[in-house]
Design a protein around this motif. Structure first.
Motif, mmCIF file in Angstrom:
data_model
loop_
_atom_site.group_PDB
_atom_site.id
_atom_site.type_symbol
_atom_site.label_atom_id
_atom_site.label_comp_id
_atom_site.label_asym_id
_atom_site.label_seq_id
_atom_site.Cartn_x
_atom_site.Cartn_y
_atom_site.Cartn_z
ATOM 1 N N TYR A 1 -20.261 21.478 15.156
ATOM 2 C CA TYR A 1 -20.380 20.559 16.280
ATOM 3 C C TYR A 1 -19.907 21.285 17.535
ATOM 4 N N GLN A 2 -20.188 20.716 18.699
ATOM 5 C CA GLN A 2 -19.829 21.403 19.933
ATOM 6 C C GLN A 2 -18.324 21.541 20.114
ATOM 7 N N ARG A 3 -17.543 20.706 19.440
ATOM 8 C CA ARG A 3 -16.081 20.819 19.543
ATOM 9 C C ARG A 3 -15.486 21.583 18.362
ATOM 10 N N GLY A 4 -16.358 22.211 17.580
ATOM 11 C CA GLY A 4 -15.876 23.059 16.495
ATOM 12 C C GLY A 4 -16.422 22.643 15.147
ATOM 13 N N PRO A 5 -15.954 23.309 14.071
ATOM 14 C CA PRO A 5 -16.419 22.968 12.723
ATOM 15 C C PRO A 5 -15.957 21.574 12.300
ATOM 16 N N VAL A 6 -16.819 20.883 11.568
ATOM 17 C CA VAL A 6 -16.527 19.519 11.124
ATOM 18 C C VAL A 6 -16.988 19.363 9.671
ATOM 19 N N PHE A 7 -16.113 18.804 8.848
ATOM 20 C CA PHE A 7 -16.512 18.409 7.497
ATOM 21 C C PHE A 7 -17.234 17.076 7.621
ATOM 22 N N SER A 8 -18.559 17.120 7.516
ATOM 23 C CA SER A 8 -19.373 15.965 7.898
ATOM 24 C C SER A 8 -19.139 14.751 7.010
ATOM 25 N N ASN A 9 -18.845 14.969 5.705
ATOM 26 C CA ASN A 9 -18.606 13.818 4.835
ATOM 27 C C ASN A 9 -17.335 13.080 5.246
ATOM 28 N N VAL A 10 -16.290 13.848 5.593
ATOM 29 C CA VAL A 10 -15.045 13.229 6.060
ATOM 30 C C VAL A 10 -15.272 12.530 7.400
ATOM 31 N N TRP A 11 -15.995 13.193 8.273
ATOM 32 C CA TRP A 11 -16.271 12.608 9.591
ATOM 33 C C TRP A 11 -16.988 11.261 9.447
ATOM 34 N N GLY A 12 -18.012 11.223 8.592
ATOM 35 C CA GLY A 12 -18.748 9.983 8.411
ATOM 36 C C GLY A 12 -17.884 8.873 7.844
ATOM 37 N N ASP A 13 -17.081 9.216 6.825
ATOM 38 C CA ASP A 13 -16.195 8.209 6.231
ATOM 39 C C ASP A 13 -15.170 7.714 7.242
ATOM 40 N N TYR A 14 -14.572 8.647 7.960
ATOM 41 C CA TYR A 14 -13.483 8.324 8.892
ATOM 42 C C TYR A 14 -13.977 7.467 10.054
ATOM 43 N N THR A 15 -15.163 7.772 10.555
ATOM 44 C CA THR A 15 -15.656 7.074 11.753
ATOM 45 C C THR A 15 -16.420 5.791 11.423
ATOM 46 N N HIS A 16 -17.020 5.713 10.218
ATOM 47 C CA HIS A 16 -17.851 4.548 9.905
ATOM 48 C C HIS A 16 -17.268 3.647 8.816
ATOM 49 N N GLU A 17 -16.368 4.190 8.000
ATOM 50 C CA GLU A 17 -15.766 3.409 6.908
ATOM 51 C C GLU A 17 -14.250 3.619 6.921
ATOM 52 N N ARG A 18 -13.644 3.451 8.091
ATOM 53 C CA ARG A 18 -12.242 3.847 8.269
ATOM 54 C C ARG A 18 -11.308 3.128 7.294
ATOM 55 N N LEU A 19 -11.455 1.847 7.126
ATOM 56 C CA LEU A 19 -10.548 1.121 6.233
ATOM 57 C C LEU A 19 -10.670 1.631 4.804
ATOM 58 N N SER A 20 -11.892 1.805 4.331
ATOM 59 C CA SER A 20 -12.104 2.314 2.979
ATOM 60 C C SER A 20 -11.585 3.743 2.853
ATOM 61 N N PHE A 21 -11.784 4.544 3.896
ATOM 62 C CA PHE A 21 -11.298 5.926 3.871
ATOM 63 C C PHE A 21 -9.772 5.953 3.819
ATOM 64 N N ASP A 22 -9.124 5.137 4.642
ATOM 65 C CA ASP A 22 -7.662 5.068 4.640
ATOM 66 C C ASP A 22 -7.141 4.720 3.245
ATOM 67 N N MET A 23 -7.752 3.736 2.627
ATOM 68 C CA MET A 23 -7.308 3.288 1.315
ATOM 69 C C MET A 23 -7.532 4.372 0.258
ATOM 70 N N ALA A 24 -8.688 5.035 0.336
ATOM 71 C CA ALA A 24 -8.997 6.085 -0.645
ATOM 72 C C ALA A 24 -8.075 7.278 -0.477
ATOM 73 N N ALA A 25 -7.781 7.646 0.775
ATOM 74 C CA ALA A 25 -6.882 8.774 1.040
ATOM 75 C C ALA A 25 -5.477 8.458 0.555
ATOM 76 N N LYS A 26 -5.011 7.246 0.822
ATOM 77 C CA LYS A 26 -3.687 6.837 0.367
ATOM 78 C C LYS A 26 -3.606 6.852 -1.154
ATOM 79 N N ALA A 27 -4.637 6.343 -1.816
ATOM 80 C CA ALA A 27 -4.643 6.280 -3.277
ATOM 81 C C ALA A 27 -4.686 7.678 -3.890
ATOM 82 N N GLU A 28 -5.479 8.566 -3.318
ATOM 83 C CA GLU A 28 -5.590 9.928 -3.863
ATOM 84 C C GLU A 28 -4.280 10.679 -3.700
ATOM 85 N N TYR A 29 -3.616 10.487 -2.582
ATOM 86 C CA TYR A 29 -2.326 11.149 -2.369
ATOM 87 C C TYR A 29 -1.282 10.608 -3.343
#
Length: 218
Positions: free
Chosen positions: A55-83
């Motif tokens: 991306y113009q602001r640097g490298p981006v992990f697109s799967n994380v970007w999509g989850d974080y920007t479009h499914e933030r609540l689900s991403f937060d919960m999944a990240a917390k659970a995995e940790y």
């Protein structure tokens, strides 16, 4: 549905737990993930650069970007659970180094830093020309990238990181020892606010408190 793999969810969960301010910046989360994988690679261990795009602001992990920007609540919960499930599944030293890097530089500075990496720079013309989601390849992580990551590793040794506290004022990042940070007063913060008006300050800004209680800025 969340598409990020377990490794990226684990790392994101670690950052959410240990650097919440940085986790709440989409760009800083991406840079944290990139630095962790880059440190892993220079240590000679398998790194995960899957789904990495330019991306113009640097490298981006697109799967994380999509989850974080479009499914933030689900991403937060999944990240917390995995940790919670596998806290020991990451290298905490690398994670701390990566967190420190994203905590002492502004988003603009982090973008500029990752623009220096060959893994992004080799596709720069296409990326800056407006091509969308240019795939980046681990094969383009070359000796220049190895040198840059070793340089960052040497600039920010772990003992210094673990004994530091970072104060953010208007996108300037002041680094104190933990002992000095405990001595900060309201007057010190007023001085830092005044100093932060200097647009020529270069992050990170190292500060000590001398025997008379005065701030000494490096």
């Amino acid at each position: 549905m969340v598409y990020s793999n377990s490794r990226k969810l684990l790392l994101s969960g670690w950052l959410r737990e240990n650097g919440n301010a940085e986790y709440n910046s989409a760009l800083k989360l991406q840079k944290f993930l990139l630095f962790y994988e880059a440190f892993t690679k220079i240590d000679g261990e398998p790194a995960d650069f899957s789904h990495l795009r330019g991306y113009q602001r640097g490298p981006v992990f697109s799967n994380v970007w999509g989850d974080y920007t479009h499914e933030r609540l689900s991403f937060d919960m999944a990240a917390k659970a995995e940790y919670a499930k596998q806290q020991g599944g990451l290298n905490s030293d690398r994670a701390q180094k990566s967190l420190f890097l994203v905590s002492v530089l502004s988003e603009k500075e982090l973008s500029e830093l990752t623009h220096r990496m060959n893994i992004w720079k080799v596709k720069e013309q296409r990326i800056m020309g407006g091509e969308y989601q240019v795939d980046l390849s681990e094969a383009d992580f070359n000796d220049d990238d190895v040198h840059l990551m070793h340089l960052l590793d040497q600039m920010y040794p772990l003992p210094m990181i673990t004994n530091s506290s970072v104060i953010n004022i208007d996108n300037h990042y002041f680094v104190f020892s933990k002992q000095d940070a405990e001595r900060l007063t309201e007057q010190h913060y007023d001085v830092l606010s005044s100093v932060s008006e200097n647009e020529h300050l270069i992050n990170p800004v190292y500060v000590e408190i001398d025997d008379e209680g005065r701030l000494v800025i490096d």
